[in-house]
Design a protein around this motif. Structure first.
Motif, short mmCIF file in Angstrom:
data_model
loop_
_atom_site.label_atom_id
_atom_site.label_comp_id
_atom_site.label_asym_id
_atom_site.label_seq_id
_atom_site.Cartn_x
_atom_site.Cartn_y
_atom_site.Cartn_z
N GLN A 11 0.39 -0.85 -0.24
CA GLN A 11 -0.07 0.65 0.32
C GLN A 11 0.56 1.27 -0.05
O GLN A 11 0.53 2.19 -0.57
CB GLN A 11 -0.89 -0.02 1.11
CG GLN A 11 -2.19 1.23 0.92
CD GLN A 11 -2.47 0.70 2.16
OE1 GLN A 11 -2.85 0.33 3.19
NE2 GLN A 11 -4.15 1.77 2.19
N THR A 12 2.45 1.52 0.77
CA THR A 12 2.41 2.59 0.77
C THR A 12 4.16 1.98 0.38
O THR A 12 4.97 1.26 1.69
CB THR A 12 2.58 3.20 1.50
OG1 THR A 12 2.45 2.42 3.19
CG2 THR A 12 0.98 4.05 2.21
N THR A 13 4.42 1.90 -0.41
CA THR A 13 6.92 1.78 -1.08
C THR A 13 6.68 2.67 -1.59
O THR A 13 5.71 3.42 -3.07
CB THR A 13 6.27 0.72 -2.12
OG1 THR A 13 5.74 -0.98 -1.53
CG2 THR A 13 7.93 0.32 -1.88
N MET A 14 7.87 3.29 -0.97
CA MET A 14 8.43 4.85 -1.90
C MET A 14 10.15 4.62 -1.78
O MET A 14 10.14 4.30 -1.99
CB MET A 14 8.28 5.50 -0.32
CG MET A 14 9.21 6.64 0.36
SD MET A 14 8.69 7.31 1.30
CE MET A 14 9.11 9.32 1.27
N PHE A 15 10.17 5.73 -2.97
CA PHE A 15 11.56 6.13 -3.28
C PHE A 15 11.34 7.25 -3.26
O PHE A 15 10.61 8.28 -3.41
CB PHE A 15 11.24 5.22 -5.17
CG PHE A 15 12.71 6.07 -5.56
CD1 PHE A 15 13.59 5.29 -5.05
CD2 PHE A 15 12.66 7.20 -6.31
CE1 PHE A 15 14.64 5.68 -5.38
CE2 PHE A 15 13.92 7.48 -6.66
CZ PHE A 15 15.13 7.00 -6.66
N TRP A 16 13.01 7.87 -3.19
CA TRP A 16 13.49 9.25 -2.91
C TRP A 16 14.69 9.22 -2.83
O TRP A 16 15.62 8.46 -2.53
CB TRP A 16 13.10 9.50 -0.97
CG TRP A 16 13.28 11.41 -0.85
CD1 TRP A 16 13.62 12.04 -1.67
CD2 TRP A 16 12.69 11.36 0.25
NE1 TRP A 16 13.32 13.58 -0.97
CE2 TRP A 16 12.64 13.46 0.06
CE3 TRP A 16 12.49 10.75 1.46
CZ2 TRP A 16 12.02 13.75 1.23
CZ3 TRP A 16 11.97 11.76 2.41
CH2 TRP A 16 11.74 13.15 2.47
N ASN A 17 15.21 10.30 -4.34
CA ASN A 17 16.22 10.36 -4.10
C ASN A 17 16.53 11.78 -3.70
O ASN A 17 16.11 12.55 -3.17
CB ASN A 17 16.86 10.91 -5.40
CG ASN A 17 17.62 11.60 -6.34
OD1 ASN A 17 18.73 11.80 -5.47
ND2 ASN A 17 18.66 10.95 -7.75
N LEU A 18 17.91 11.42 -2.66
CA LEU A 18 18.35 12.19 -1.10
C LEU A 18 19.53 12.85 -1.43
O LEU A 18 19.64 14.19 -0.98
CB LEU A 18 19.01 11.49 -0.07
CG LEU A 18 17.30 10.75 0.46
CD1 LEU A 18 18.05 9.46 1.39
CD2 LEU A 18 16.11 11.30 0.68
N GLU A 19 19.44 13.16 -3.20
CA GLU A 19 20.91 14.35 -3.63
C GLU A 19 21.90 14.41 -2.35
O GLU A 19 22.16 14.88 -1.51
CB GLU A 19 19.94 15.80 -4.09
CG GLU A 19 20.47 16.47 -4.66
CD GLU A 19 20.12 18.16 -4.67
OE1 GLU A 19 20.33 18.79 -5.63
OE2 GLU A 19 19.40 18.32 -4.00
#
Length: 308
Positions: A11-19
């Protein structure tokens, strides 16, 4: 039909480029010398801890506004395992049950992809780095690996799925760079399991090109995956803002189209006014050499399963 257990897990799978999520200590790569207290960026432990805290707050914001904590979080541009340990040890995530999956890669900048998952919800079966190698016109590609992890739920009966975290080569420097991203797509396609009724496959990450480009339609045709980002790109939505225009370069692909959707997260305290163009943009850690105090030039994205 997606069963109830799998619905909850994904239900909540996240991706984030943290620079540029670097610690403040120099290592043998040489690149990170600028990310030290005496380096060009004057990157201090205090600033590093603030970035950790803001990332953690962003994850908790997601929990409060998007239906719960992400069970899986993919990251790009992390320097090493140490920064992830600090993220879990010295922030509000400390009391949660996230576990780290990380491998060092041969990227020239010293950045990797990584993954965190909740051990109360998932069991990690195996994880592996997938190298991206190619040569073109005398140029040899040296970039970050793709991270592929296989999970099974801790519920009975268990359900299984595969997550691949990507950070494909950029267009930085101009010239012919399409072959580099094609090499990464080929490596990803070869690494993914075949579509199956018994396994959900998710590929997420920074693909460094717009989601509605033809190359990604070709990738979907080859792998049987569905792009959840392409429809959003056609609406003019995006995860980075360049010269006042949003571009969607952070994608999610899945082998189950029904009831799956992607959401772009605009976390209010990590946005700032765009003084050059109308509207808002992500609040970066640095704008050029100036410390701005944010997290990234990318917005995170979320995979949601089930009805809206």
């Amino acid at each position: 039909m997606i069963n109830t257990v799998l619905f909850v897990i994904l239900q909540t799978t996240m991706f984030w480029n943290l620079e540029n999520f670097f610690d403040c200590f120099a290592d043998s790569t040489g690149y990170d010398a600028v990310w030290t207290p005496k380096g060009e960026r004057h990157w201090t432990y205090k600033r590093f801890k603030k970035k950790c805290s803001d990332i953690a707050k962003g994850i908790l914001w997601c929990a409060g506004n998007c239906g719960g904590l992400p069970d899986v979080i993919g990251f790009a541009e992390v320097e090493n395992r140490f920064v992830l340990k600090c993220l879990l040890k010295y922030t509000i995530l400390e009391k949660l049950d996230y576990q780290i999956v990380h491998f060092d890669s041969p990227d020239r900048r010293g950045i990797d992809v990584a993954l965190m998952y909740r051990k109360s919800r998932l069991k990690l079966l195996q994880a592996r780095p997938v190298p991206v190698t190619a040569a073109h016109g005398g140029d040899t590609l040296r970039t970050r690996d793709i991270l592929v992890a296989d999970f099974v739920s801790v519920h009975d009966p268990p359900d299984s799925f595969t997550v691949a975290v990507n950070h494909h080569p950029s267009k930085f420097g101009g010239g012919d760079s399409d072959w580099r991203r094609q090499a990464a797509l080929d490596a990803l396609a070869d690494a993914l399991p075949k579509p199956s009724a018994h396994r959900t496959v998710v590929a997420c990450g920074d693909f460094n090109d717009v989601a509605d480009a033809q190359v990604y339609a070709d990738f979907c045709a080859r792998t049987g995956l569905v792009s959840l980002a392409a429809p959003l790109a056609r609406q003019g939505l995006g995860t980075i803002r360049y010269e006042g225009r949003w571009e969607l370069i952070d994608h999610i692909y899945i082998n189950r189209e029904a009831s799956a959707r992607m959401k772009i997260l605009k976390i209010p305290f990590l946005m700032t006014r765009d003084n050059t163009h109308a509207g808002e943009k992500p609040l970066r850690t640095y704008v050029g050499p100036r410390y701005a105090g944010g997290v990234s030039d990318h917005l995170p994205v979320l995979l949601l399963m089930g009805k809206e």
